[in-house]
Design a protein around this motif. Structure first.
Motif, PDB file in Angstrom:
ATOM      1  N   GLU A  28       0.526  -0.997   0.216  1.00  0.00           N
ATOM      2  CA  GLU A  28       0.024   0.228  -0.183  1.00  0.00           C
ATOM      3  C   GLU A  28       0.552   1.477  -0.310  1.00  0.00           C
ATOM      4  O   GLU A  28       0.418   2.083  -0.775  1.00  0.00           O
ATOM      5  N   TYR A  29       2.348   1.111   0.265  1.00  0.00           N
ATOM      6  CA  TYR A  29       3.045   2.199   1.106  1.00  0.00           C
ATOM      7  C   TYR A  29       3.046   2.514  -0.531  1.00  0.00           C
ATOM      8  O   TYR A  29       3.637   3.747  -1.151  1.00  0.00           O
ATOM      9  N   VAL A  30       3.631   1.420  -1.189  1.00  0.00           N
ATOM     10  CA  VAL A  30       4.938   1.657  -2.732  1.00  0.00           C
ATOM     11  C   VAL A  30       3.258   1.990  -3.277  1.00  0.00           C
ATOM     12  O   VAL A  30       4.081   2.829  -3.820  1.00  0.00           O
ATOM     13  N   ALA A  31       2.106   1.346  -2.899  1.00  0.00           N
ATOM     14  CA  ALA A  31       1.786   1.628  -4.518  1.00  0.00           C
ATOM     15  C   ALA A  31       1.514   3.818  -4.337  1.00  0.00           C
ATOM     16  O   ALA A  31       1.343   4.839  -4.769  1.00  0.00           O
ATOM     17  N   ARG A  32       1.468   4.219  -2.843  1.00  0.00           N
ATOM     18  CA  ARG A  32       0.679   5.754  -2.872  1.00  0.00           C
ATOM     19  C   ARG A  32       1.897   6.479  -2.935  1.00  0.00           C
ATOM     20  O   ARG A  32       1.596   7.450  -3.728  1.00  0.00           O
ATOM     21  N   ARG A  33       3.204   5.794  -2.504  1.00  0.00           N
ATOM     22  CA  ARG A  33       4.246   6.573  -3.032  1.00  0.00           C
ATOM     23  C   ARG A  33       4.298   6.669  -4.903  1.00  0.00           C
ATOM     24  O   ARG A  33       4.780   8.085  -5.521  1.00  0.00           O
ATOM     25  N   ARG A  34       4.093   5.907  -5.460  1.00  0.00           N
ATOM     26  CA  ARG A  34       4.086   5.714  -6.941  1.00  0.00           C
ATOM     27  C   ARG A  34       2.995   6.579  -7.771  1.00  0.00           C
ATOM     28  O   ARG A  34       4.053   7.622  -9.107  1.00  0.00           O
ATOM     29  N   ALA A  35       2.098   6.301  -7.032  1.00  0.00           N
ATOM     30  CA  ALA A  35       0.542   7.706  -7.289  1.00  0.00           C
ATOM     31  C   ALA A  35       1.073   8.812  -7.432  1.00  0.00           C
ATOM     32  O   ALA A  35       0.772   9.636  -7.277  1.00  0.00           O
ATOM     33  N   GLU A  36       1.635   9.307  -6.029  1.00  0.00           N
ATOM     34  CA  GLU A  36       1.918  10.735  -5.956  1.00  0.00           C
ATOM     35  C   GLU A  36       3.113  10.853  -6.329  1.00  0.00           C
ATOM     36  O   GLU A  36       2.983  12.269  -7.023  1.00  0.00           O
ATOM     37  N   ASP A  37       3.876  10.518  -6.877  1.00  0.00           N
ATOM     38  CA  ASP A  37       5.015  10.797  -8.153  1.00  0.00           C
ATOM     39  C   ASP A  37       5.267  10.303  -8.760  1.00  0.00           C
ATOM     40  O   ASP A  37       6.440  10.579  -9.646  1.00  0.00           O
ATOM     41  N   GLY A  38       5.654   8.807  -8.887  1.00  0.00           N
ATOM     42  CA  GLY A  38       5.629   8.293  -9.568  1.00  0.00           C
ATOM     43  C   GLY A  38       7.284   7.657  -9.347  1.00  0.00           C
ATOM     44  O   GLY A  38       7.517   6.934 -10.693  1.00  0.00           O
ATOM     45  N   ASN A  39       7.858   8.448  -8.904  1.00  0.00           N
ATOM     46  CA  ASN A  39       9.415   8.022  -8.899  1.00  0.00           C
ATOM     47  C   ASN A  39       9.431   7.368  -7.177  1.00  0.00           C
ATOM     48  O   ASN A  39       9.064   8.110  -6.343  1.00  0.00           O
ATOM     49  N   LEU A  40      10.299   5.618  -7.412  1.00  0.00           N
ATOM     50  CA  LEU A  40      10.081   5.636  -6.423  1.00  0.00           C
ATOM     51  C   LEU A  40      11.756   5.067  -5.657  1.00  0.00           C
ATOM     52  O   LEU A  40      11.547   5.156  -4.601  1.00  0.00           O
ATOM     53  N   ASP A  41      12.245   6.883  -6.320  1.00  0.00           N
ATOM     54  CA  ASP A  41      13.892   6.791  -6.084  1.00  0.00           C
ATOM     55  C   ASP A  41      14.291   7.256  -4.468  1.00  0.00           C
ATOM     56  O   ASP A  41      14.994   6.625  -3.741  1.00  0.00           O
ATOM     57  N   GLN A  42      13.192   8.353  -3.879  1.00  0.00           N
ATOM     58  CA  GLN A  42      13.304   8.368  -2.707  1.00  0.00           C
ATOM     59  C   GLN A  42      12.930   7.800  -1.792  1.00  0.00           C
ATOM     60  O   GLN A  42      13.634   7.856  -0.738  1.00  0.00           O
ATOM     61  N   VAL A  43      12.029   6.974  -2.429  1.00  0.00           N
ATOM     62  CA  VAL A  43      11.655   5.176  -1.010  1.00  0.00           C
ATOM     63  C   VAL A  43      13.325   4.729  -0.846  1.00  0.00           C
ATOM     64  O   VAL A  43      13.653   4.817   0.276  1.00  0.00           O
ATOM     65  N   ALA A  44      13.698   4.463  -1.524  1.00  0.00           N
ATOM     66  CA  ALA A  44      15.403   3.828  -1.703  1.00  0.00           C
ATOM     67  C   ALA A  44      16.454   4.834  -0.954  1.00  0.00           C
ATOM     68  O   ALA A  44      17.088   4.543   0.018  1.00  0.00           O
TER      69      ALA A  44
END
Length: 86
Positions: A28-44
């Motif tokens: 859910e967290y990853v999906a939300r982050r992806r929807a917010e800005d489409g970039n998961l680099d900040q997660v890593a």
């Protein structure tokens, strides 16, 4: 978006909180982050910043170098992995 160290570590805490909450929470967290800005680099990046901060703290608490802490962690993981396959 450029983040300062505080924001990077805070993002890492958010990421790891989702991770330890279980797979559905992380998904859910990853999906939300992806929807917010489409970039998961900040997660890593956030998770890496959090790990670096924790590594520094553990090294200071134990009197070991950061490299020694990483080596001890790697040896422990290897030992656990070998025991699981016996």
């Amino acid at each position: 978006m450029t983040m300062n160290d505080y924001d990077r570590v805070r993002a890492g805490i958010e990421t790891m909180t989702a991770y330890v909450s279980g797979e559905p929470a992380m998904d859910e967290y990853v999906a939300r982050r992806r929807a917010e800005d489409g970039n998961l680099d900040q997660v890593a990046d956030g998770a890496t910043a959090l790990c670096a901060a924790l590594l520094l703290q553990i090294a200071e608490m134990t009197g070991r170098t950061q490299h020694e802490v990483l080596q001890a962690l790697a040896h422990g993981l290897n030992r656990n992995e070998a025991e699981q396959h016996e």
